[in-house]
Write an enzyme that holds these catalytic residues in place. Sequence first.
Site, PDB file in Angstrom:
ATOM      1  N   HIS A 238      22.346  53.904  12.853  1.00 16.43           N
ATOM      2  CA  HIS A 238      22.606  52.474  12.649  1.00 16.43           C
ATOM      3  C   HIS A 238      24.098  52.153  12.665  1.00 16.43           C
ATOM      4  O   HIS A 238      24.473  51.034  12.342  1.00 16.43           O
ATOM      5  CB  HIS A 238      22.021  52.003  11.318  1.00 16.43           C
ATOM      6  CG  HIS A 238      20.530  51.879  11.313  1.00 16.43           C
ATOM      7  ND1 HIS A 238      19.697  52.952  11.446  1.00 16.43           N
ATOM      8  CD2 HIS A 238      19.722  50.788  11.186  1.00 16.43           C
ATOM      9  CE1 HIS A 238      18.434  52.546  11.387  1.00 16.43           C
ATOM     10  NE2 HIS A 238      18.420  51.238  11.235  1.00 16.43           N
TER      11      HIS A 238
ATOM     12  N   GLU B  20      11.944  48.109  22.801  1.00 16.74           N
ATOM     13  CA  GLU B  20      13.225  47.607  23.316  1.00 16.74           C
ATOM     14  C   GLU B  20      13.260  47.600  24.843  1.00 16.74           C
ATOM     15  O   GLU B  20      13.891  46.722  25.451  1.00 16.74           O
ATOM     16  CB  GLU B  20      14.390  48.431  22.755  1.00 16.74           C
ATOM     17  CG  GLU B  20      14.676  48.187  21.276  1.00 16.74           C
ATOM     18  CD  GLU B  20      13.696  48.884  20.343  1.00 16.74           C
ATOM     19  OE1 GLU B  20      12.941  49.763  20.803  1.00 16.74           O
ATOM     20  OE2 GLU B  20      13.683  48.541  19.146  1.00 16.74           O
TER      21      GLU B  20
END
Lengths: 361, 352
Positions: free
Chosen positions: B155, B86
């Site tokens: 998440h 990322e």
Amino acid sequence: MQYTSTPYCCQRFLDPDGRLVSQLPAHLKEPAWLLNSYRHMVLIRHFNQRMVDLQRTGFIGTYPSCLGEEAIGTAIGLTLHKDDVFAPYYRDLAAQTLRGVSFKQQMQYWGGDEWGNHFEGTASADLPNCVPIATQVTHAAGIASAFKIRQEKRCALTTCGDGATSRGDFYEAINLAGAWHLPLVVVVNNNHWAISLPRHQQTAAPTLAHKAVAAGIESFQVDGNDIIALYDGIQYAVKKARAGKGATLIEAITYRLADHTTADDASRYRPTEEVNTAWNNEPIKRLRIYLTQQAWWSEQQEQQLIQQVNEKIQDAVNQFKATEAQPVDDLFDYLFADLPLPLAAQKSLARAKYNTQMKGT
Amino acid sequence: MGSQERGSQESLGNENSDISGSSMAPIKAVNLLEAVNLALHRAMESDENVVVLGEDIATNGGVFRATAGLKERFGRRRVMDTPLGETMIAGVAVGMATQQLRPVAEIQFMGFIYSTLEHLISHAARMRNRTRGRLSCPLVIRAPYGGGIHAPEHHSESMEALFAHIPGLRVVIPSSPTRAYGLLLSAIEEPDPVVFLEPKRIYRLSKQNLRDDGLGLPLDTCFTLRQGKDITLISWGAMIHETLKAADVLATQGVRAEVIDVATLAPMDLDTMILSIQKTGHGVVIQEAPRHCGVAAEIAASITERAFGYLRHPIQRVTGFDTPMPYYQHENLYLPSVTDIVDAAKRTLGML
């Protein structure tokens, strides 16, 4: 010179005593580019010293000296094409100057004025100095990706220090450069010291060039104090990138003769003897010996050069000192393309505060 | 000044109201996820500088399918599966954006976005400023966020405040398919960086009729979804649905609630909220995120600073707890409920 992907190999043409240790390729035998390089390195050494002096006398802020590292940036600046993009770290005075960034702008940058990053001409697409370590390497990978997406024959070149090779950004960027076959050149300026951490404590990798092996990109070491080896190696990598043949990592081995920055005192963590020994290897002396031996350079030319260099620097310093502080509005006017309403209110507050402060002085 | 939602008042009952559009593009009933996908197609179609990158976004079409079909339509050169990293995705997007591309990068879940912060804070959000306009960073980072789908650990968080705190960064959150479409188009056209957070709990919750006309919706502006004169309910993202339901419940008890979708959390359209508070004198701010230093706190403080004289009760916040988002067995305890919002509104109004 033919490069291999054996990262152990350290390329050198000119040894510390100014002797040629390898046969020069024909195109590097010409005195013109060598004289040009020499003049530039002398200019940068003097300007760099002036920057340190300007910090000591309060005209600019903290400054990271590039003393002893002038050859790397000089080779980069001489090699890059106009349409290539340079993503520097923060010890890149020599390369930035050759990209057309003026001394005045470099003084503005280190002197606390963002207009120092408003490059023009060749450098107009270059990134400004990058202080967060190694982040410029991922940016350069992005720039190289843009060239590849648009199928342009251009190259992105980035520099970083030895410490930067320990960071995730460095690994992630070279990994992508391998996977995407990017037109990227990474020049690691291994000056042996990341502030106080010596190279041997930074990594157990035998060389920093080894790190490219896992990324699947070609790499090699060059003597970072030998302008000829640097120029040859960087030229090879840039040509290769522009020809769409992928990325290269070059470990340029040099030595940080100065403190990390003007706010640092290196005597706290490294022995003076080591620095004294390193002075024997510095890049300008060896080239001067070589040029003098070839009868391409004389003491008279040296004196003339130093005079010219000092005049040029003094001109720039005068310009810098005559530059007024930017208007307060500039703090707000360049944050977004259009000033959002909440910021317009803060801009008015800042103006009023500035006017009040001015009245007080 | 805030935008009135096109059409009349929005509530759960009229999710199918059309949005008007000038073109003759066909109208389709789409959910929020499909609206994101349509906007990406439209943006890539209209500007060849728009490129899309991220993990599993090209061949697989994204783990939620938000980018499905893009690679087939626009090719691998513009729709790129990246290696896993990322930090690199954000850094590469910054590099691309400085060279006239308009990268739209997907971070697979907000839980993996934190390593992009350095690039957003130190580079993307200040590139224009630090180069005094020489370089800019027109990138969009998209990420699904928020709880409510029984996802694994990491998440389900709502960390929008992290981004809203960064000067130079736009933070945009849609709450319906039509706003997802219009706001994403505008975010991609925006000359500055945008973090576009997609509330995944409502990705497939309901459909709205959408005309794929390529028209963006204004950024930096609130959307008043429902008019009322008794109390102002302010929220964004998935919580808009609970907030609208709460407004329905309040209506049955004679309370006319105004509902404002903030939509762009930074820079924020405070004027619309303050005008509403000046009318209602009461306000509740609802966020899914933890309470401390959340965006709701900024809204409450700003309204208090600028409209204290109009307030008949302190602004109340309905928020998640200052605990990590629990694993999914207790996520419904964590998320603000319709009852929480109704109760806060009634407390504010002196009805409890």
